[in-house]
Design a protein around this motif. Structure first.
Motif, short mmCIF file in Angstrom:
data_model
loop_
_atom_site.label_atom_id
_atom_site.label_comp_id
_atom_site.label_asym_id
_atom_site.label_seq_id
_atom_site.Cartn_x
_atom_site.Cartn_y
_atom_site.Cartn_z
N ARG A 412 -58.67 -24.48 20.03
CA ARG A 412 -58.91 -25.91 19.91
C ARG A 412 -59.34 -26.54 21.23
NH1 ARG A 412 -56.82 -28.59 15.39
NH2 ARG A 412 -55.85 -27.22 13.88
N MET A 415 -63.01 -25.97 21.72
CA MET A 415 -63.72 -26.63 20.62
C MET A 415 -63.72 -28.14 20.78
SD MET A 415 -62.90 -24.68 17.08
CE MET A 415 -63.87 -25.92 16.25
N ILE A 418 -66.62 -28.79 22.93
CA ILE A 418 -67.89 -28.55 22.21
C ILE A 418 -68.19 -29.70 21.26
CG2 ILE A 418 -69.04 -27.05 20.55
CD1 ILE A 418 -67.41 -24.72 21.76
N MET A 419 -67.21 -30.06 20.42
CA MET A 419 -67.46 -31.08 19.40
C MET A 419 -67.62 -32.46 20.03
SD MET A 419 -64.83 -29.82 16.40
CE MET A 419 -65.35 -31.11 15.29
N ALA A 445 -69.24 -26.09 14.44
CA ALA A 445 -67.92 -26.30 15.03
C ALA A 445 -66.95 -26.89 14.01
CB ALA A 445 -68.04 -27.21 16.25
N LEU A 449 -63.51 -25.23 12.66
CA LEU A 449 -62.25 -25.96 12.71
C LEU A 449 -61.62 -26.06 11.33
CD1 LEU A 449 -60.23 -27.62 14.36
CD2 LEU A 449 -61.63 -29.63 13.89
N PRO A 897 -59.22 -30.21 18.15
CA PRO A 897 -60.28 -31.04 18.72
C PRO A 897 -60.16 -32.49 18.23
CG PRO A 897 -61.18 -29.03 17.79
CD PRO A 897 -59.76 -29.12 17.32
#
Length: 939
Positions: A412, A415, A418-419, A445, A449, A897
């Motif tokens: 997480r 991520m 990234i997100m 992504a 998730l 995230p």
């Protein structure tokens, strides 16, 4: 040599005495039946007393019947009786009776016993009869018919056999009078005289001189003598009956006591648990059953006292057990329970569950102590093995949980970067190709998730650790936020996304809003996934309500591919979809509906589906939620009197949207007219203008066939008489440049669907509050509504640079001022120097983690007062993480995230500045509809 006819003496019978003899026989027979039971159940000397007395009474009765029968026979000569011979006949009767009672009082009477008994008894009765006949002294000679004598003897034997059988059968009858017993006595009493009178028929008398020597011991029986015999006989039989009755009463109790003792002994000896009885005074063991001996592996001789039991007790248990035993023997306790161990002669241990209780007499004085012991050695072994297995399972579960937590956190954290960064970049100037590429990055992504979340939730379900909270929340606001989070995906596919909450649905409820959101996101997400064109409608209605509980019925209806009836049950199974081709075409783990079904069940509800291939599906679920005692308090930005009788025109080509918007406005007191397109809108405007009631408020859909919203707005502005209307643009998709077009066309507000009730109301209220000089102010949008609120300061405690940068940018774009701390220590220090409205606290940080920092902040608040809202923002997202954060003193929890909508909704809820506070609802506006679409970007 036969006697001459003139010498034969002819006799006759006194019928009264004959009847009396039969009565005596019946009474004697009943006495025999009664006495048999007494002899049978008597023991020891009492048995011989009853046998002797019973034989005497019974023999006297039979003898009396015989002599009364003989006295009933009248001859024309004087008849005397030789008393020694008479006594001998009496002894014969007593002997026959003794034999009968002895035979029938045995434990069993077989054929041999019955045959011997009837021969001896029959011979005795026949002997009594013919000895009695021989006692007669008269001037005549007695002659016998041999064959009749034989018949009489046979009758005596047969009658004896019947009498023995009946007596043996009825010997256990304890009642004084019983009809079967009485009938048997009558039968026996009638049969015995038959033998007597048959014997009398065998004799005939001829006159002959009587020698003097023959009358030496002869007695003449007068009527007084006869009466005496009868009276004595009845007295003896009466005494026998009285004695037997009295004995029966005592014997019944004795038999009951004996039966009770036998039952106790059977239970005591055959019990599967150990039983020991201890004398209260001497502490000696008066009885110990075989089961206890088996437990201890010792003979009864060694188990003789409490002291011996203490010697057999395991040394580690001795002191504790002795202390508890003293409670019993001191009278402080009547019952104790011991879980103890004994040591057997071979040194092995046996675990015992021992229950000890005091037995008191009728006066309440303790007499005995009862110990009940159960061998629980195998159970203890099983418990130890079970405990080991449990510890091993817990260790494995803990290792699994630790692994999942670690992997969740490690996945997480990157991520989140990234997100978040992808979302930030998408809001900048990009080429079409760049925007498509970044869109794919974000989509991938989010898919990853989603898979992680499904796996974590499924693992919780399998482990039985998934729980449901019960916290207060606003159902309509929660549903509105959920719909907005999904609107972008619906817009990408050109779908209308609509939701409607019926007026009767409670507003302030108690439940788990997070899990409810999860169910709806899954169902609506599936609807978007499997629907290529049309609309998706989410509706909520109240199914039933009682006390402080309400059952709400949710429906998610789409116009997608549908599900074949044979496949509908399969979609709720884990890792399953309607068919393999769907998994290849649409993707997914096949866990979503399984998780949703379990969540619904945990909310005391159920889930089902109605679907038709090619026409779409409707997923239903009904859940039980609590109803809050007091409704939510809201601050109204405008008095509702300003809205009443305000004319408004709603223009939307989607009939569901028109119905929802018109109903929403009507409940606020606005007189709304709804039309389905630009041309009909222009006609309605013209009619209203000519009637002198122009529409001051116009709500336009942005995307309509033939004439879109902007074109319609332009046509409206061309007519000077209509140019004063307030126009609000409601669009399913925001595009760059829309804001400039709105200002150019005089559009006052621009909102992106789905629109919450509170958001629409706030926009209308802001427009109504502006003066003509304020009309040139900036366009009213979702952003302007948010920015009109006070600018608030947030302290961000985050050690990861990527997450820190992302959070700062998201918060600043939302209008918050942000200060940074890279660990908990810096966060505590910053709060001492500056004031903030809230703290976003990462949990895992160096030097001082989020828990320690929260504890330090709360400790200082105890002395200084106040309360700083702290929101946990962490990559820990497993079972119990949220509970640990709240237990540590934090106010809310957001997992990474970071989902922008979830983060901001949590901040606004904690600070009390969410849309829920800025909307307003009256009792008429209990339905929270939303018009279709999704969030993209606003101008």
């Amino acid at each position: 040599m036969s006697a001459s006819a003139e010498n034969i003496l002819t006799g006759s019978y006194d019928h009264g005495l004959v009847g009396l003899s039969v009565l005596i026989a019946v009474l004697a027979s009943y006495a025999a039946l009664d006495l048999a039971g007494r002899v049978t159940f008597a023991r020891g000397r009492a048995r011989y007393v009853w046998l002797t007395g019973g034989a005497t009474a019974m023999g006297l009765g039979i003898w009396s019947m015989h002599y009364v029968g003989m006295l009933a026979f009248r001859l024309p000569v004087k008849v005397e009786y030789d008393w020694p011979t008479v006594l001998l006949s009496l002894f014969a009767a007593i002997f026959a009776s003794a034999v009968a009672l002895f035979v029938v009082s045995g434990e069993r009477m077989g054929y041999v016993q019955a045959l011997v008994g009837c021969l001896v008894m029959g011979s005795g009765i026949a002997g009594m009869h013919y000895i009695g006949m021989a006692a007669m002294r008269l001037p005549a000679m007695c002659h016998y018919s041999a064959w009749i004598v034989s018949v009489s003897v046979v009758l005596a034997v047969v009658i004896s056999l019947v009498a023995l059988g009946l007596t043996f059968y009825f010997r256990s009858e304890t009642r004084l009078w019983a009809w079967r017993k009485s009938l048997s006595a009558v039968v026996m009493g009638a049969a015995i005289p038959v033998m007597h009178y048959t014997g009398m028929a065998a004799a005939h008398f001829t006159a002959a001189p009587l020698e003097a020597s023959e009358t030496k011991h002869a007695l003449s029986i007068s009527w007084l003598g006869t009466s005496g015999i009868i009276v004595v006989t009845f007295m003896v039989l009466g005494i026998t009956f009285v004695t037997s009755t009295a004995d029966r009463l005592f014997s019944a109790k004795a038999l009951e006591l004996e039966a009770s003792e036998r039952r106790f002994r059977a239970v005591f000896e055959g019990a599967g648990i150990g039983i020991a009885i201890v004398d209260w005074e001497t502490k000696k063991i008066v009885a110990v059953n075989p089961a206890y001996q088996l437990i201890l592996q010792r003979p009864a001789e060694e188990i003789d006292s409490v002291a011996s039991m203490e010697r057999f007790t395991h040394p580690e248990d001795a002191a504790r057990d002795a202390a508890k035993s003293r409670l019993i023997h001191s009278g402080q306790e009547d019952r104790i329970h011991l879980d103890k161990r004994y040591v057997r002669p071979d040194g092995s241990e046996v675990a015992v569950d021992l229950k000890v209780s005091t037995l008191r007499n009728a006066g309440g004085k303790p007499e005995f102590v009862l110990g009940l012991a159960t061998d629980i050695t195998e159970r203890k072994k099983a418990e130890i093995e079970l405990q080991k297995a449990k510890e091993a399972a817990e260790a494995a579960s803990e290792a699994k949980s630790t692994f999942l937590a670690t992997m969740s956190h490690e996945i997480r954290t990157p991520m989140n970067g990234i997100m978040g960064m992808t979302e930030l970049v998408l809001d900048t100037e990009l080429t079409q190709e760049q925007r498509e590429h970044l869109g794919l990055v974000r989509l991938s992504a989010e898919s990853l998730l989603s898979i992680i979340n499904d796996i974590l939730d499924f693992s919780k379900i399998e482990a039985g650790k998934l729980e449901i909270e019960s916290i207060p929340f606003d159902l309509r606001e929660s549903l509105g936020e959920t719909m907005k989070a999904l609107s972008f995906r619906a817009h990408q596919k050109g779908l209308e996304l609509i939701y409607e909450v019926q007026p009767e649905v409670p507003e302030a409820v108690l439940g788990d809003p997070g899990r409810l959101r999860q169910i709806l996101i899954n169902l609506i997400g599936n609807a978007i996934k499997f629907t290529e064109r049309g609309e998706i409608l989410v509706s909520v209605e109240e199914q039933s309500q009682e006390l402080a509980k309400s059952v709400l019925h949710f429906m998610v209806k789409d116009t997608g591919v549908g599900i074949h009836p044979d496949k509908q049950a399969k979609v709720f199974e884990p890792f399953s979809q309607a068919d393999g081709s769907m998994a290849r075409k649409y993707g997914g783990t096949g866990l979503g509906l399984t998780i949703c079904t379990r969540l619904v069940e945990l909310m005391n509800g159920r889930m089902w589906v109605e679907s038709e291939p090619g026409r779409g599906s409707t997923f239903h679920f009904a859940i039980q939620l609590g109803v809050q005692d007091a409704p939510l308090k809201r601050a109204a930005p405008v008095e509702f009197t300003q809205l009443r009788n305000l004319h408004a025109l709603v223009v939307d080509d989607n009939s569901t949207n028109r119905r929802v918007l018109q109903g929403m406005l009507t409940r606020w007191g606005i007189k709304a007219t709804a039309v389905d397109g630009g041309r009909t809108a222009l006609q309605a405007l013209e009619i209203a203008k000519n009637a002198g009631r122009p529409f001051p408020l116009i709500l336009l859909d942005g995307q309509m066939p033939e004439m879109d919203g902007f074109t319609l707005a332009e046509r409206i502005q061309e007519d000077p008489e209509l140019g004063g209307a307030m126009i609000m643009m409601l669009t399913s998709a925001g595009h760059l440049g829309d804001a400039a077009r709105c200002r150019e066309l005089g559009i006052r507000a621009y909102l992106v669907k789905p629109i919450r009730q509170s958001e629409l109301l706030e926009s209308i209220c802001q427009l109504l509050q502006k003066t003509p000089q304020q009309q040139a102010e900036p366009l009213v949008t979702r952003h302007s509504l948010r920015e009109a609120k006070k600018r608030q300061r947030i302290l961000l405690a985050e050690d990861n640079a990527v997450n820190r940068t992302l959070a700062v940018r998201l918060l600043e774009r939302r209008g918050y001022e942000v200060a940074i701390a890279v660990n908990g220590r810096e966060a505590v220090a910053a709060l001492e120097k500056e004031s903030f409205d809230a703290v976003l606290m990462d949990v895992q940080m160096p030097e001082m983690d989020g828990f320690e920092a929260t504890a330090a902040i709360r400790t200082k608040e105890e002395s200084a007062g106040g309360h700083m809202p702290i929101i946990a923002m962490t990559a820990h997202a497993l079972k119990g993480d949220e509970e640990r954060c709240l237990a540590a003193g934090m106010d809310a929890y957001v997992s990474k995230p970071i989902r922008t909508n979830e983060l901001f909704a949590t901040i606004e809820r904690v600070l009390g500045t969410g849309a829920g506070e800025n909307g307003s609802e009256t009792g008429e506006s209990r339905r929270e509809p939303s018009v279709a679409a999704n969030r993209k970007s606003e101008p």
